[in-house]
Design an enzyme around this catalytic site. Structure first.
Site, PDB file in Angstrom:
ATOM      1  N   ASP A   1     -25.675  30.777  -0.015  1.00  0.00           N
ATOM      2  CA  ASP A   1     -25.226  31.183   1.327  1.00  0.00           C
ATOM      3  C   ASP A   1     -24.326  32.409   1.183  1.00  0.00           C
ATOM      4  OD1 ASP A   1     -22.822  30.140   0.355  1.00  0.00           O
ATOM      5  OD2 ASP A   1     -23.063  28.248   1.427  1.00  0.00           O
TER       6      ASP A   1
ATOM      7  N   GLY B   1       0.795  -1.228   0.000  1.00  0.00           N
ATOM      8  CA  GLY B   1       0.000   0.000   0.000  1.00  0.00           C
ATOM      9  C   GLY B   1       0.824   1.272   0.000  1.00  0.00           C
TER      10      GLY B   1
ATOM     11  N   ARG C   1     -26.438  25.648   8.796  1.00  0.00           N
ATOM     12  CA  ARG C   1     -25.981  24.269   8.630  1.00  0.00           C
ATOM     13  C   ARG C   1     -26.064  23.564   9.981  1.00  0.00           C
ATOM     14  NH1 ARG C   1     -23.586  21.013   5.157  1.00  0.00           N
ATOM     15  NH2 ARG C   1     -23.000  22.465   3.507  1.00  0.00           N
TER      16      ARG C   1
ATOM     17  N   ARG D   1     -12.608  23.877   3.828  1.00  0.00           N
ATOM     18  CA  ARG D   1     -13.828  24.148   4.597  1.00  0.00           C
ATOM     19  C   ARG D   1     -13.612  23.979   6.100  1.00  0.00           C
ATOM     20  NH1 ARG D   1     -18.631  21.018   1.810  1.00  0.00           N
ATOM     21  NH2 ARG D   1     -17.039  19.433   1.567  1.00  0.00           N
ATOM     22  N   GLN D   2     -12.570  23.208   6.450  1.00  0.00           N
ATOM     23  CA  GLN D   2     -12.288  23.058   7.886  1.00  0.00           C
ATOM     24  C   GLN D   2     -11.352  24.192   8.295  1.00  0.00           C
ATOM     25  OE1 GLN D   2     -11.842  19.367   6.117  1.00  0.00           O
ATOM     26  NE2 GLN D   2     -11.930  18.323   8.076  1.00  0.00           N
TER      27      GLN D   2
ATOM     28  N   LYS E   1     -28.187  30.713   5.012  1.00  0.00           N
ATOM     29  CA  LYS E   1     -28.097  29.259   5.241  1.00  0.00           C
ATOM     30  C   LYS E   1     -27.746  28.955   6.693  1.00  0.00           C
ATOM     31  CE  LYS E   1     -24.571  26.424   3.602  1.00  0.00           C
ATOM     32  NZ  LYS E   1     -23.865  25.773   2.491  1.00  0.00           N
TER      33      LYS E   1
ATOM     34  N   SER F   1     -21.167  19.413  -2.800  1.00  0.00           N
ATOM     35  CA  SER F   1     -20.658  18.159  -2.244  1.00  0.00           C
ATOM     36  C   SER F   1     -21.801  17.143  -2.160  1.00  0.00           C
ATOM     37  CB  SER F   1     -20.030  18.437  -0.869  1.00  0.00           C
ATOM     38  OG  SER F   1     -19.565  17.252  -0.292  1.00  0.00           O
ATOM     39  N   THR F   2     -22.586  17.194  -1.092  1.00  0.00           N
ATOM     40  CA  THR F   2     -23.725  16.261  -0.991  1.00  0.00           C
ATOM     41  C   THR F   2     -24.926  16.750  -1.799  1.00  0.00           C
ATOM     42  OG1 THR F   2     -24.694  17.398   0.903  1.00  0.00           O
ATOM     43  CG2 THR F   2     -23.060  15.677   1.384  1.00  0.00           C
TER      44      THR F   2
END
Ligand code: R5P
Length: 293
Positions: free
Chosen positions: A167, A35, A192, A93-94, A190, A221-222
């Protein structure tokens, strides 16, 4: 200059090299039986500016790891400068610790890139709580935008449109695109609740009835944000609802869900390849890279 890449970003990398009239060389990037990553350059890079073209998809963690190995190897092989073209820059995004003990992943990602590459070029990175890439990058970090290619596409393919940012962050794109097209734009509010649960509502009254609504966002994304925005637009009488995303991740069958929910057209750029990726950003990247020639 020489362009290298592997995997999903190869078509864009080849197109960039062709337009710049420079060599494209595919990397051997595979795995050993256990791997561990195996990497090999197939052309000499000593004394060259090496352009790595790689978006953080389909596996953001592996892509980041690949980029670090490619960049470090280019340096070991004597490259003069290592430029990362990451049309989609993941982990952005984090950007804060939402709960105690959490990793602020964007800072870790930036630290790894600061150490391994000399320059970063990206398109519409998710700048929400950071005002600029300078807040996390110490290397030159160039932010390009797909606004002009979106505006061109809309002009050719839509009429009587209203541009909606689902948003607050997305208003920066929606407003600019609308300004170029001389049409109206609005932003939704928005909330979340989790990665898969959002609520949006109209806060600036605009005429939606009879309009061809185009929801513009940096990332799908989703698909939940887009679907909730679509429901609002429909409720207010939109004639049709389409979605234009810079970075179409479309995880967890997002595309199917969006179609089923009634979104007429879903389009994205080739920052991430896929069947919706009809909007070409290569000219933007080539324009920026010409400055390196
Ligand atoms: C977030 O702030 C971004 O601009 C997008 O709105 C978000 O990433 C979309 O995520 P999803 O498609 O999962 O709702």
């Amino acid at each position: 200059m020489i362009v290298v890449s592997s995997g999903e970003s190869e078509p864009l990398a080849k197109s960039i090299a062709k337009q710049l009239k420079i060599t494209y060389s595919a990397l051997n990037l595979t795995a050993f039986p256990d791997g561990e990553l195996y990497l090999k350059f197939n052309v000499p890079v000593k004394g060259k500016k090496v352009i790595i073209v790689k978006s953080f998809q389909p596996h953001p963690d592996m892509s980041l790891f690949d980029i670090v190995f490619i960049a470090e190897t280019a340096r070991q092989l004597g490259a003069k400068k290592v430029i990362l073209v990451a049309p989609y820059l993941g982990y952005m995004r984090q950007d804060k610790q939402f709960h105690p003990g959490e990793c602020v992943s964007s800072r870790v990602m930036a630290k790894l890139l600061n150490n391994s590459v000399d320059k970063l070029i990206t398109i519409d990175p998710h700048l929400h709580r950071y005002r600029s890439l300078k807040e996390i990058f110490t290397i030159p970090a160039i932010k390009l935008t797909a606004n002009s290619v979106f505006a061109d596409y809309i002009k050719k393919n839509f009429s009587n449109e209203l541009i909606i940012g689902p948003d607050w962050e997305s208003y920066q794109w929606a407003r600019e695109i609308a300004k170029t097209l001389h049409v109206e734009a609005t932003v939704l509010k928005k909330e979340r609740f989790s990665s898969r649960q959002v609520k949006v509502r109209m806060v600036q009254p605009v005429i939606v009835r009879g309009k061809n609504v185009i929801i513009v966002d940096d990332i799908v994304s989703t698909g939940h944000t887009a679907i909730e925005a679509m429901k609002q637009a429909r409720k207010l009488g939109a004639k049709s609802v389409s979605v234009l995303a810079v970075h179409g991740l479309f995880v967890e069958k997002a595309l199917e869900k969006m179609k089923q929910a009634g979104i007429a057209t879903v389009l994205s750029t080739n920052c991430i390849p896929g069947k919706t990726a009809k909007i070409d950003v290569s000219a933007l990247l080539v324009g920026e890279l010409r400055k390196e020639k």
